[in-house]
Design a protein around this motif. Structure first.
Motif, PDB file in Angstrom:
ATOM      1  N   VAL A 125       0.949  -1.029  -0.493  1.00  0.00           N
ATOM      2  CA  VAL A 125       0.106   0.050  -0.215  1.00  0.00           C
ATOM      3  C   VAL A 125       1.338   1.213   0.017  1.00  0.00           C
ATOM      4  O   VAL A 125       1.140   2.039  -1.087  1.00  0.00           O
ATOM      5  N   ALA A 126       1.671   1.164   0.677  1.00  0.00           N
ATOM      6  CA  ALA A 126       2.850   2.689   1.302  1.00  0.00           C
ATOM      7  C   ALA A 126       3.785   2.943   0.003  1.00  0.00           C
ATOM      8  O   ALA A 126       3.918   3.439  -0.879  1.00  0.00           O
ATOM      9  N   VAL A 127       3.720   1.282  -1.122  1.00  0.00           N
ATOM     10  CA  VAL A 127       4.919   1.354  -1.985  1.00  0.00           C
ATOM     11  C   VAL A 127       4.037   1.749  -3.295  1.00  0.00           C
ATOM     12  O   VAL A 127       4.178   3.219  -4.369  1.00  0.00           O
ATOM     13  N   PHE A 128       2.229   1.586  -3.169  1.00  0.00           N
ATOM     14  CA  PHE A 128       2.146   1.583  -4.588  1.00  0.00           C
ATOM     15  C   PHE A 128       1.646   3.625  -4.098  1.00  0.00           C
ATOM     16  O   PHE A 128       1.335   4.424  -4.902  1.00  0.00           O
ATOM     17  N   PHE A 129       1.933   4.064  -2.895  1.00  0.00           N
ATOM     18  CA  PHE A 129       1.080   5.402  -2.937  1.00  0.00           C
ATOM     19  C   PHE A 129       1.950   6.544  -3.244  1.00  0.00           C
ATOM     20  O   PHE A 129       2.299   7.166  -3.719  1.00  0.00           O
ATOM     21  N   VAL A 130       3.675   5.600  -3.159  1.00  0.00           N
ATOM     22  CA  VAL A 130       4.969   6.539  -3.003  1.00  0.00           C
ATOM     23  C   VAL A 130       4.426   6.822  -5.082  1.00  0.00           C
ATOM     24  O   VAL A 130       5.232   8.198  -5.460  1.00  0.00           O
ATOM     25  N   PHE A 131       4.515   5.474  -5.295  1.00  0.00           N
ATOM     26  CA  PHE A 131       4.790   5.483  -6.897  1.00  0.00           C
ATOM     27  C   PHE A 131       3.504   6.310  -7.622  1.00  0.00           C
ATOM     28  O   PHE A 131       3.602   7.445  -8.126  1.00  0.00           O
ATOM     29  N   ARG A 132       2.315   6.480  -7.252  1.00  0.00           N
ATOM     30  CA  ARG A 132       1.036   7.357  -7.525  1.00  0.00           C
ATOM     31  C   ARG A 132       1.681   8.873  -7.495  1.00  0.00           C
ATOM     32  O   ARG A 132       1.515   9.909  -8.045  1.00  0.00           O
ATOM     33  N   MET A 133       2.513   9.114  -6.557  1.00  0.00           N
ATOM     34  CA  MET A 133       2.240  10.525  -5.793  1.00  0.00           C
ATOM     35  C   MET A 133       3.416  10.570  -6.396  1.00  0.00           C
ATOM     36  O   MET A 133       3.679  12.265  -7.206  1.00  0.00           O
ATOM     37  N   ARG A 134       4.279  10.430  -6.979  1.00  0.00           N
ATOM     38  CA  ARG A 134       5.686  10.601  -7.911  1.00  0.00           C
ATOM     39  C   ARG A 134       5.168  10.791  -9.859  1.00  0.00           C
ATOM     40  O   ARG A 134       5.773  11.974 -10.238  1.00  0.00           O
ATOM     41  N   PHE A 135       4.985  10.184  -9.705  1.00  0.00           N
ATOM     42  CA  PHE A 135       3.696  10.548 -10.984  1.00  0.00           C
ATOM     43  C   PHE A 135       2.556  11.605 -11.010  1.00  0.00           C
ATOM     44  O   PHE A 135       2.640  11.662 -12.538  1.00  0.00           O
TER      45      PHE A 135
END
Length: 472
Positions: free
Chosen positions: A234-244
């Protein structure tokens, strides 16, 4: 942030004020200046690897000039085969391309395939006009075949040169020929698009600091309990979304400042494709404009739409349009499942050769089939309150599905991806298969129900590939 990410950030930040300056230029000056700036950025960051993109452009131009009838298929074959060579250059004792060269090559591949299709459509309509002695009402079609200079300037236009969004050649030409760029919306839509970027950036840096991806590959991570391992995705995908979210909102702002992709609202533009209806200016009314053509992300709907197939619609929207128009309709299969799988396979190949891309993208059709089965077998039989509860559960599972698939996208290696999925017992695969089985059991296997479900899923798969819906 890595050095490469800082360079991307610098290019994005510089493109916004530069875009406002381009509004003061004439059409011819704008074309040469955008080419010079884009080519300078490419050479400065890609060095000798700029030759890869140049070879791709020249090859596409030769295809278009020699055989416009077969240009769509030949350009797709040419650019995708060159992508394979580009990614395997070390096998030929050539230097490994930089990440910047890879970014340029990815966007250029989309542009060249789209250009070949636009030229093909131009010639088809031209022959039709001659045979029928009447002008056909083509929407967003070319008025003439582009020259090599036109193709080169489109390919290396500085706007979105490494970050996107994708835009068609006709969109580029419309930008050059804008009669009064200074009268088009500028500061307000640009600031509107940028207002959340600082928030996204801070969240990206903060959460990435506390939940680094590298930790997933350690033995210590596997010693953690199952709930921690589940939460980590969940945290990794959150970081992924914020980056893009940060990158794409910034890239859109660069387009907006330059006026690229600005059309009247009555043109009903779609992300990537541009206007969908013919339009003409009305001198008696004040025209309203939007930048839907270059919209690449709908942050709110990406997070809060209910279904997996809808989440695809709001993410990387211009590329979704490209896939829907150039890949999905031409898939070498008839069934929806195989066509969807083919489209996801092509999308994975476009992103790269890492096994994690394929493991992630090819999980999407399974998730779509699962949610369709449960909607048909369960949701359709519930009352308003029950459907509301169902939708909340559906949304929760949709987000977890994307968390799960994101791990393959960022871990890249098959071993790392499978090790992580194994550490959480392939949870989302199990849930998806379970939903399909439950759906079939509850439907009772009726032949007519099966036929209706197949037709409905086919319609929904086509719908999920479309990106032209208006953002809420």
């Amino acid at each position: 942030m890595s050095p490469d990410e800082l360079v991307y950030l610098g290019v994005l930040a510089a493109s916004i004020p530069v875009g406002f300056l381009f509004r003061y230029l004439s059409s011819s000056v704008k074309q040469v200046a955008s080419l010079f700036l884009g080519l300078s950025i490419t050479i400065a960051l890609c060095h000798i690897h700029t030759l890869h993109s140049l070879v791709t452009v020249i090859g596409t131009w030769i295809i278009i000039k020699s055989s416009w009838r077969h240009a769509p298929a030949l350009s797709l074959s040419w650019t995708f085969l060159y992508l394979l060579f580009f990614r395997l250059v070390t096998w030929f004792n050539l230097p490994q391309p930089t990440p910047f060269a890879n970014a340029v090559q990815l966007l250029l591949t989309l542009k060249m395939v789209s250009l070949a299709n636009e030229v093909h459509s131009f010639h088809v309509e031209k022959k039709r006009d001659v045979s029928s002695f009447a002008k056909s009402p083509v929407i967003g079609g070319l008025s003439q075949e582009p020259s090599f200079y036109d193709i080169l300037s489109y390919s290396y236009c500085y706007v979105g040169i490494m970050t996107g969004p994708f835009f068609r050649f006709q969109t580029y030409m419309d930008w050059l020929k804008q009669p009064n760029p200074l009268a088009l919306p500028s500061w307000e839509p640009c600031l509107q698009r940028l207002k959340m970027v600082p928030v996204f950036g801070v969240l990206f840096v903060t959460v990435n600091y506390y939940f680094p991806l590298s930790y997933v590959r350690t033995d210590e991570f596997l010693d953690q309990n199952i709930f921690f391992r589940l939460f980590y995705m969940v945290a990794v995908f959150f970081v992924f979304r914020m980056r893009f979210y940060s990158a794409w909102c910034g890239a859109e702002a660069g387009c907006i400042s330059a006026g690229l992709g600005c059309y009247p609202e009555k043109a009903l533009s779609k992300p990537g494709g541009g206007p969908t209806v013919n339009y003409s200016p009305d001198p008696s009314t004040e025209e309203k404009y939007n930048f839907k053509t270059i919209q690449n992300i709908d942050c709110y709907n990406t997070d809060f739409c209910v279904k997996v197939r809808h989440g695809m619609r709001y993410w990387n929207m211009t590329v979704q349009w490209w896939l829907h128009h150039y890949i999905y309709p031409n898939a070498p299969f008839k069934s929806y499942a195989l066509r969807a799988g083919w489209t996801m396979f092509i999308s994975a190949y476009w992103h790269g050769l890492h096994a994690g891309y394929y493991l992630s993208f090819l999980t999407i059709p399974l998730c779509i089939a699962a949610e369709s089965a449960m909607e048909s077998a369960v949701r359709s039989k519930l009352g308003p309150t029950g459907q509301n509860v169902f939708d909340w559960i559906h949304w929760f599972l949709k987000m977890r599905a994307y968390d799960y698939m994101c791990m393959g996208f960022v871990l890249l290696k098959a071993s790392d991806t499978i090790n992580y999925w194994m550490s959480i017992y392939f949870t989302m695969h199990v849930i998806a298969v379970g939903c399909i089985i439950v759906g079939k059991v509850l439907k009772g296997g009726r032949r007519d129900g099966k036929k209706g479900e197949k037709e409905r899923i086919n319609e929904e798969m086509t719908e999920h590939m479309k990106t032209g819906q208006k953002s809420e």
